[in-house]
Design a protein around this motif. Structure first.
Motif, PDB file in Angstrom:
ATOM      1  N   ARG A  54       0.512  -1.136  -0.168  1.00  0.00           N
ATOM      2  CA  ARG A  54       0.577   0.055   0.332  1.00  0.00           C
ATOM      3  C   ARG A  54       0.849   1.215   0.361  1.00  0.00           C
ATOM      4  O   ARG A  54       0.165   2.334  -0.090  1.00  0.00           O
ATOM      5  CB  ARG A  54      -1.102   0.208   1.359  1.00  0.00           C
ATOM      6  N   SER A  55       1.394   1.053   1.054  1.00  0.00           N
ATOM      7  CA  SER A  55       3.106   2.582   0.738  1.00  0.00           C
ATOM      8  C   SER A  55       3.837   2.864  -0.331  1.00  0.00           C
ATOM      9  O   SER A  55       4.325   3.501  -0.659  1.00  0.00           O
ATOM     10  CB  SER A  55       3.787   2.303   2.096  1.00  0.00           C
ATOM     11  N   LEU A  56       3.276   2.029  -1.691  1.00  0.00           N
ATOM     12  CA  LEU A  56       4.329   1.809  -2.651  1.00  0.00           C
ATOM     13  C   LEU A  56       4.210   3.445  -3.195  1.00  0.00           C
ATOM     14  O   LEU A  56       2.444   3.416  -3.566  1.00  0.00           O
ATOM     15  CB  LEU A  56       3.905   1.038  -2.865  1.00  0.00           C
ATOM     16  N   ASP A  57       4.414   3.600  -4.266  1.00  0.00           N
ATOM     17  CA  ASP A  57       4.355   4.958  -4.617  1.00  0.00           C
ATOM     18  C   ASP A  57       3.699   5.119  -6.264  1.00  0.00           C
ATOM     19  O   ASP A  57       4.908   4.569  -7.160  1.00  0.00           O
ATOM     20  CB  ASP A  57       5.043   6.560  -4.729  1.00  0.00           C
ATOM     21  N   GLN A  58       2.355   4.762  -7.014  1.00  0.00           N
ATOM     22  CA  GLN A  58       2.266   4.570  -7.869  1.00  0.00           C
ATOM     23  C   GLN A  58       1.902   5.439  -9.714  1.00  0.00           C
ATOM     24  O   GLN A  58       1.596   5.679 -10.018  1.00  0.00           O
ATOM     25  CB  GLN A  58       1.074   3.767  -8.007  1.00  0.00           C
ATOM     26  N   SER A  59       2.603   6.703  -8.573  1.00  0.00           N
ATOM     27  CA  SER A  59       2.710   8.173  -9.425  1.00  0.00           C
ATOM     28  C   SER A  59       3.783   8.152 -10.464  1.00  0.00           C
ATOM     29  O   SER A  59       4.492   7.201 -10.244  1.00  0.00           O
ATOM     30  CB  SER A  59       3.135   8.621  -8.893  1.00  0.00           C
ATOM     31  N   TYR A  60       2.914   8.682 -11.633  1.00  0.00           N
ATOM     32  CA  TYR A  60       3.385   8.717 -12.940  1.00  0.00           C
ATOM     33  C   TYR A  60       3.531   9.491 -13.838  1.00  0.00           C
ATOM     34  O   TYR A  60       2.607  10.378 -13.986  1.00  0.00           O
ATOM     35  CB  TYR A  60       3.542   7.208 -13.928  1.00  0.00           C
ATOM     36  N   GLY A  61       4.109   9.637 -15.106  1.00  0.00           N
ATOM     37  CA  GLY A  61       3.924  10.700 -15.821  1.00  0.00           C
ATOM     38  C   GLY A  61       5.115  11.326 -17.197  1.00  0.00           C
ATOM     39  O   GLY A  61       5.930  10.396 -17.348  1.00  0.00           O
ATOM     40  N   TYR A  62       4.591  11.329 -18.027  1.00  0.00           N
ATOM     41  CA  TYR A  62       5.569  11.392 -18.406  1.00  0.00           C
ATOM     42  C   TYR A  62       4.749  12.088 -20.245  1.00  0.00           C
ATOM     43  O   TYR A  62       3.611  12.736 -20.405  1.00  0.00           O
ATOM     44  CB  TYR A  62       5.352  10.138 -19.816  1.00  0.00           C
ATOM     45  N   GLU A  63       6.062  12.998 -21.185  1.00  0.00           N
ATOM     46  CA  GLU A  63       5.598  14.393 -21.859  1.00  0.00           C
ATOM     47  C   GLU A  63       4.751  13.583 -23.206  1.00  0.00           C
ATOM     48  O   GLU A  63       5.869  12.159 -23.750  1.00  0.00           O
ATOM     49  CB  GLU A  63       6.612  14.819 -22.573  1.00  0.00           C
ATOM     50  N   GLY A  64       3.529  14.383 -23.838  1.00  0.00           N
ATOM     51  CA  GLY A  64       3.739  14.139 -25.223  1.00  0.00           C
ATOM     52  C   GLY A  64       5.119  13.661 -26.321  1.00  0.00           C
ATOM     53  O   GLY A  64       5.782  14.805 -25.704  1.00  0.00           O
ATOM     54  N   MET A  65       5.121  13.558 -27.046  1.00  0.00           N
ATOM     55  CA  MET A  65       5.726  13.691 -28.456  1.00  0.00           C
ATOM     56  C   MET A  65       5.248  14.022 -29.587  1.00  0.00           C
ATOM     57  O   MET A  65       3.955  14.004 -30.002  1.00  0.00           O
ATOM     58  CB  MET A  65       6.392  12.697 -28.903  1.00  0.00           C
ATOM     59  N   LYS A  66       5.825  15.404 -30.206  1.00  0.00           N
ATOM     60  CA  LYS A  66       5.420  16.041 -31.715  1.00  0.00           C
ATOM     61  C   LYS A  66       6.527  16.126 -32.739  1.00  0.00           C
ATOM     62  O   LYS A  66       7.634  15.684 -32.657  1.00  0.00           O
ATOM     63  CB  LYS A  66       5.202  16.752 -31.032  1.00  0.00           C
ATOM     64  N   GLY A  67       5.935  15.298 -33.912  1.00  0.00           N
ATOM     65  CA  GLY A  67       7.070  15.386 -35.054  1.00  0.00           C
ATOM     66  C   GLY A  67       6.559  14.810 -36.356  1.00  0.00           C
ATOM     67  O   GLY A  67       5.393  13.302 -35.784  1.00  0.00           O
ATOM     68  N   CYS A  68       6.851  15.093 -37.758  1.00  0.00           N
ATOM     69  CA  CYS A  68       6.893  14.376 -39.081  1.00  0.00           C
ATOM     70  C   CYS A  68       5.863  14.810 -39.120  1.00  0.00           C
ATOM     71  O   CYS A  68       4.413  13.195 -39.574  1.00  0.00           O
ATOM     72  CB  CYS A  68       7.484  13.385 -38.884  1.00  0.00           C
ATOM     73  N   ARG A  69       4.534  15.691 -38.733  1.00  0.00           N
ATOM     74  CA  ARG A  69       3.406  16.013 -38.445  1.00  0.00           C
ATOM     75  C   ARG A  69       2.270  14.914 -37.335  1.00  0.00           C
ATOM     76  O   ARG A  69       0.944  14.144 -37.768  1.00  0.00           O
ATOM     77  CB  ARG A  69       2.606  16.025 -39.995  1.00  0.00           C
ATOM     78  N   ALA A  70       2.932  14.228 -36.601  1.00  0.00           N
ATOM     79  CA  ALA A  70       2.055  13.192 -36.002  1.00  0.00           C
ATOM     80  C   ALA A  70       2.634  13.849 -34.448  1.00  0.00           C
ATOM     81  O   ALA A  70       3.692  14.600 -34.165  1.00  0.00           O
ATOM     82  CB  ALA A  70       2.379  12.209 -36.346  1.00  0.00           C
ATOM     83  N   TRP A  71       1.696  13.305 -33.498  1.00  0.00           N
ATOM     84  CA  TRP A  71       2.205  13.450 -32.142  1.00  0.00           C
ATOM     85  C   TRP A  71       1.553  12.939 -31.334  1.00  0.00           C
ATOM     86  O   TRP A  71       0.174  11.875 -31.468  1.00  0.00           O
ATOM     87  CB  TRP A  71       1.430  14.784 -31.997  1.00  0.00           C
ATOM     88  N   THR A  72       1.938  12.731 -29.734  1.00  0.00           N
ATOM     89  CA  THR A  72       1.137  11.770 -29.279  1.00  0.00           C
ATOM     90  C   THR A  72       0.895  12.524 -27.181  1.00  0.00           C
ATOM     91  O   THR A  72       1.835  13.303 -27.592  1.00  0.00           O
ATOM     92  CB  THR A  72       1.795  10.881 -28.278  1.00  0.00           C
ATOM     93  N   ALA A  73      -0.301  12.022 -26.917  1.00  0.00           N
ATOM     94  CA  ALA A  73      -0.611  13.336 -25.362  1.00  0.00           C
ATOM     95  C   ALA A  73       0.224  12.640 -24.656  1.00  0.00           C
ATOM     96  O   ALA A  73       0.721  11.359 -24.809  1.00  0.00           O
ATOM     97  CB  ALA A  73      -2.660  12.872 -25.313  1.00  0.00           C
ATOM     98  N   GLY A  74       0.590  13.365 -24.040  1.00  0.00           N
ATOM     99  CA  GLY A  74       1.002  12.900 -22.238  1.00  0.00           C
ATOM    100  C   GLY A  74       0.104  12.899 -21.521  1.00  0.00           C
ATOM    101  O   GLY A  74      -1.195  12.995 -21.772  1.00  0.00           O
ATOM    102  N   SER A  75       0.762  11.727 -20.342  1.00  0.00           N
ATOM    103  CA  SER A  75      -0.711  11.383 -19.469  1.00  0.00           C
ATOM    104  C   SER A  75       0.290  12.001 -17.825  1.00  0.00           C
ATOM    105  O   SER A  75       1.777  11.191 -17.484  1.00  0.00           O
ATOM    106  CB  SER A  75      -0.764   9.985 -19.672  1.00  0.00           C
ATOM    107  N   SER A  76      -0.264  11.654 -17.028  1.00  0.00           N
ATOM    108  CA  SER A  76       0.375  11.106 -15.756  1.00  0.00           C
ATOM    109  C   SER A  76      -0.367  10.984 -14.712  1.00  0.00           C
ATOM    110  O   SER A  76      -2.318  10.864 -15.273  1.00  0.00           O
ATOM    111  CB  SER A  76       0.885  13.032 -14.757  1.00  0.00           C
ATOM    112  N   TYR A  77      -0.091  10.531 -13.412  1.00  0.00           N
ATOM    113  CA  TYR A  77      -1.205  10.017 -12.139  1.00  0.00           C
ATOM    114  C   TYR A  77      -0.493  10.702 -10.869  1.00  0.00           C
ATOM    115  O   TYR A  77       0.630  10.234 -10.920  1.00  0.00           O
ATOM    116  CB  TYR A  77      -1.483   8.388 -12.429  1.00  0.00           C
TER     117      TYR A  77
END
Length: 154
Positions: A54-77
């Motif tokens: 229960r005391s493990l921290d499950q937080s995370y986060g990553y940034e989106g990427m953009k390039g070559c007329r394509a992109w991905t969204a980032g996410s975090s918790y």
């Protein structure tokens, strides 16, 4: 080898039934106490494991990427702090416990309701009886041990 044969035939150390009963009783009591201690220690270890998980921290986060007329969204918790989530969980458990206790008290206090008596229907509202089918003879069933099994070859 001869000494072993003599010890095998020696009857001066015969065990009496009272000794066997005493040793058996001590063995059972010892096993019971040992299993009780084992149960308590396993329960304590599993409790510690649950707290560690229960005391493990499950937080995370990553940034989106953009390039070559394509992109991905980032996410975090971001995980809620342990103390807050435990307080929320304990509040929920207490609320449910109180609700169940109230329902139990209400059941004990409520008088047993008697079924309602049906009102007699006036003659005009009475339904006509259903038309009866002619009585057909019932089929005789074979006794269970003589019935054919489903899928059995005839």
């Amino acid at each position: 080898m001869r000494t072993l044969h003599e010890l095998w035939r020696d009857e001066s150390g015969a065990v009496l039934s009272a000794e066997v009963v005493l040793l058996g009783t001590l063995g059972v009591i010892g096993a019971t106490v040992g299993l009780s201690a084992l149960s308590k220690s396993v329960n304590d270890e599993l409790t510690e494991l649950a707290f560690a998980i229960r005391s493990l921290d499950q937080s995370y986060g990553y940034e989106g990427m953009k390039g070559c007329r394509a992109w991905t969204a980032g996410s975090s918790y971001v995980q809620q702090p342990v103390e807050e989530s435990l307080a929320e969980l304990c509040g929920y458990v207490d609320e449910r416990t109180d609700r169940v206790e109230e329902e139990i008290e209400d059941e004990a206090v409520k008088p047993r309701l008697k079924p309602k008596k049906q009102k007699p229907q006036p003659e005009a509202e009475k339904k006509r009886p259903r038309r009866q089918r002619p009585e057909q003879p019932r089929r005789q069933r074979k006794p269970r041990e003589f019935r054919e099994e489903p899928g059995a070859a005839a």
